[in-house]
Design an enzyme around this catalytic site. Structure first.
Site, PDB file in Angstrom:
ATOM      1  N   LYS A  12       7.659  -9.646  71.456  1.00  9.67           N
ATOM      2  CA  LYS A  12       8.168 -11.129  71.513  1.00  9.67           C
ATOM      3  C   LYS A  12       7.875 -12.440  71.698  1.00  9.67           C
ATOM      4  O   LYS A  12       7.921 -12.358  72.480  1.00  9.67           O
ATOM      5  CB  LYS A  12      10.235 -10.790  70.801  1.00  9.67           C
ATOM      6  CG  LYS A  12      10.421  -9.478  70.342  1.00  9.67           C
ATOM      7  CD  LYS A  12      12.022  -9.777  69.893  1.00  9.67           C
ATOM      8  CE  LYS A  12      12.473  -8.131  68.988  1.00  9.67           C
ATOM      9  NZ  LYS A  12      13.443  -7.916  68.764  1.00  9.67           N
ATOM     10  N   TYR A  52      13.331  -6.625  59.146  1.00  6.78           N
ATOM     11  CA  TYR A  52      14.870  -6.445  59.605  1.00  6.78           C
ATOM     12  C   TYR A  52      15.682  -6.536  58.029  1.00  6.78           C
ATOM     13  O   TYR A  52      16.924  -7.266  58.277  1.00  6.78           O
ATOM     14  CB  TYR A  52      15.108  -7.933  60.775  1.00  6.78           C
ATOM     15  CG  TYR A  52      14.366  -7.768  62.014  1.00  6.78           C
ATOM     16  CD1 TYR A  52      14.614  -6.956  62.506  1.00  6.78           C
ATOM     17  CD2 TYR A  52      14.294  -9.042  62.581  1.00  6.78           C
ATOM     18  CE1 TYR A  52      13.833  -6.277  63.647  1.00  6.78           C
ATOM     19  CE2 TYR A  52      13.599  -8.932  63.420  1.00  6.78           C
ATOM     20  CZ  TYR A  52      13.662  -7.735  64.430  1.00  6.78           C
ATOM     21  OH  TYR A  52      13.377  -7.329  65.527  1.00  6.78           O
ATOM     22  N   ASN A 115      15.211 -10.556  72.899  1.00  6.08           N
ATOM     23  CA  ASN A 115      15.224  -9.277  74.354  1.00  6.08           C
ATOM     24  C   ASN A 115      13.353  -8.390  74.090  1.00  6.08           C
ATOM     25  O   ASN A 115      13.760  -7.267  74.529  1.00  6.08           O
ATOM     26  CB  ASN A 115      16.335  -7.834  73.338  1.00  6.08           C
ATOM     27  CG  ASN A 115      15.876  -7.426  72.083  1.00  6.08           C
ATOM     28  OD1 ASN A 115      14.905  -8.125  71.770  1.00  6.08           O
ATOM     29  ND2 ASN A 115      17.002  -6.919  71.953  1.00  6.08           N
ATOM     30  N   HIS A 118      10.437  -5.078  70.327  1.00  8.95           N
ATOM     31  CA  HIS A 118      11.121  -3.893  69.041  1.00  8.95           C
ATOM     32  C   HIS A 118       9.663  -3.041  69.542  1.00  8.95           C
ATOM     33  O   HIS A 118       8.440  -2.896  69.308  1.00  8.95           O
ATOM     34  CB  HIS A 118      10.399  -4.894  67.758  1.00  8.95           C
ATOM     35  CG  HIS A 118      10.718  -4.148  66.698  1.00  8.95           C
ATOM     36  ND1 HIS A 118      12.160  -3.304  65.952  1.00  8.95           N
ATOM     37  CD2 HIS A 118       9.944  -3.083  66.161  1.00  8.95           C
ATOM     38  CE1 HIS A 118      11.245  -2.484  65.104  1.00  8.95           C
ATOM     39  NE2 HIS A 118      10.587  -2.508  64.856  1.00  8.95           N
ATOM     40  N   GLU A 129       6.251   0.872  59.986  1.00 11.65           N
ATOM     41  CA  GLU A 129       5.567  -0.251  60.387  1.00 11.65           C
ATOM     42  C   GLU A 129       4.940  -0.418  60.284  1.00 11.65           C
ATOM     43  O   GLU A 129       3.911  -1.186  60.427  1.00 11.65           O
ATOM     44  CB  GLU A 129       6.210  -0.641  61.617  1.00 11.65           C
ATOM     45  CG  GLU A 129       8.045  -0.743  60.811  1.00 11.65           C
ATOM     46  CD  GLU A 129       9.377  -0.607  61.922  1.00 11.65           C
ATOM     47  OE1 GLU A 129       9.149  -0.655  63.025  1.00 11.65           O
ATOM     48  OE2 GLU A 129      10.552  -1.002  62.459  1.00 11.65           O
TER      49      GLU A 129
HETATM   50  P1  TYD Z   1      18.245  -3.400  65.722  1.00 11.59           P
HETATM   51  O1  TYD Z   1      17.101  -3.169  64.407  1.00 11.59           O
HETATM   52  O2  TYD Z   1      19.585  -2.904  65.502  1.00 11.59           O
HETATM   53  O3  TYD Z   1      18.000  -3.254  67.303  1.00 11.59           O
HETATM   54  P2  TYD Z   1      16.791  -2.784  67.855  1.00 11.59           P
HETATM   55  O4  TYD Z   1      15.688  -4.169  67.877  1.00 11.59           O
HETATM   56  O5  TYD Z   1      16.930  -2.191  69.173  1.00 11.59           O
HETATM   57  O6  TYD Z   1      15.950  -1.864  67.113  1.00 11.59           O
HETATM   58  O7  TYD Z   1      18.312  -5.525  65.669  1.00 11.59           O
HETATM   59  C1  TYD Z   1      17.152  -6.249  65.765  1.00 11.59           C
HETATM   60  C2  TYD Z   1      16.987  -7.130  66.586  1.00 11.59           C
HETATM   61  O8  TYD Z   1      18.170  -7.824  66.521  1.00 11.59           O
HETATM   62  C3  TYD Z   1      17.120  -7.017  67.965  1.00 11.59           C
HETATM   63  O9  TYD Z   1      15.859  -6.235  68.884  1.00 11.59           O
HETATM   64  C4  TYD Z   1      17.665  -8.051  68.234  1.00 11.59           C
HETATM   65  C5  TYD Z   1      18.354  -8.902  67.198  1.00 11.59           C
HETATM   66  N1  TYD Z   1      20.033  -8.877  67.406  1.00 11.59           N
HETATM   67  C6  TYD Z   1      20.767  -9.664  67.702  1.00 11.59           C
HETATM   68  O10 TYD Z   1      20.311 -11.037  67.402  1.00 11.59           O
HETATM   69  N2  TYD Z   1      22.160  -9.789  67.684  1.00 11.59           N
HETATM   70  C7  TYD Z   1      22.821  -8.797  67.009  1.00 11.59           C
HETATM   71  O11 TYD Z   1      23.919  -8.720  66.928  1.00 11.59           O
HETATM   72  C8  TYD Z   1      21.921  -7.448  67.270  1.00 11.59           C
HETATM   73  C9  TYD Z   1      22.587  -6.466  67.156  1.00 11.59           C
HETATM   74  C10 TYD Z   1      20.742  -7.420  66.919  1.00 11.59           C
END
Ligand code: TYD
Length: 155
Positions: A12, A52, A115, A118, A129
């Site tokens: 990311k 998303y 974070n 993905h 995907e």
């Molecule tokens: P998600 O698909 O729930 O998790 P992952 O990436 O672990 O598969 O969420 C997608 C992205 O959305 C996540 O990586 C970061 C963002 N996000 C937020 O910004 N706030 C939040 O409260 C959540 C749950 C996700």
């Protein structure tokens, strides 16, 4: 390899901004995952709506989309035994402060949406995907000298 899985990973914008893309890629390589596709690509609004879509009604959705468009992302397909679950394990929980120590998100980040990575969360989503980000001729099959360690019968 016949007995392996493939999964879609995005590095990311926060990782690119913070010059940690190489560190992230290196963790996957060291595990023994094979890079079978890799490119830098810009995400547009419609791709993010698809990617998303399960979060479209969340209050943070607009911020998530603009975060994902800050820079290009590095998209890749990684291959390995149980690759979908193994990659998710290395990546860690969505909230970096809840992720286990040793994971990419716990070790290198503090907050959502920044974070770092993905990764596909199921075989069904991995198929969708991988097709979202790569054409068939951008995905490679090749032999590495280390394949016997990472894909062998095991002892
Ligand atoms: P998600 O698909 O729930 O998790 P992952 O990436 O672990 O598969 O969420 C997608 C992205 O959305 C996540 O990586 C970061 C963002 N996000 C937020 O910004 N706030 C939040 O409260 C959540 C749950 C996700």
């Amino acid at each position: 390899m016949a007995n392996a899985e493939r999964t879609l990973v995005l590095i990311k914008p926060d990782a690119l901004q913070r010059e940690l893309a190489g560190e992230v890629l290196s963790r996957f390589e060291k595990k023994g995952l094979k890079i079978v596709a890799l490119k830098l690509t810009n995400l547009d609004d419609s791709t993010l709506q698809e990617h998303y879509g399960h979060l479209a009604d969340k209050p943070f959705f607009a911020d998530l989309k603009s975060f994902m468009m800050q820079t290009p992302v590095i998209a890749m397909i990684l291959e390995g035994l149980g690759a979908i679950d193994e990659v998710r394990k290395i990546v860690g929980a969505t909230n970096p402060r809840e992720a286990d120590a040793g994971t990419i998100r716990a070790d290198l980040s503090m907050n959502v949406p920044s974070n770092m990575v993905h990764a596909s969360d199921s075989p069904e989503n991995a198929e969708i995907e991988m097709k979202r980000f790569f054409k068939d001729d951008e995905v490679f099959t090749y032999v590495k000298l280390t394949d016997k360690y990472h894909f062998g019968e095991g002892v």
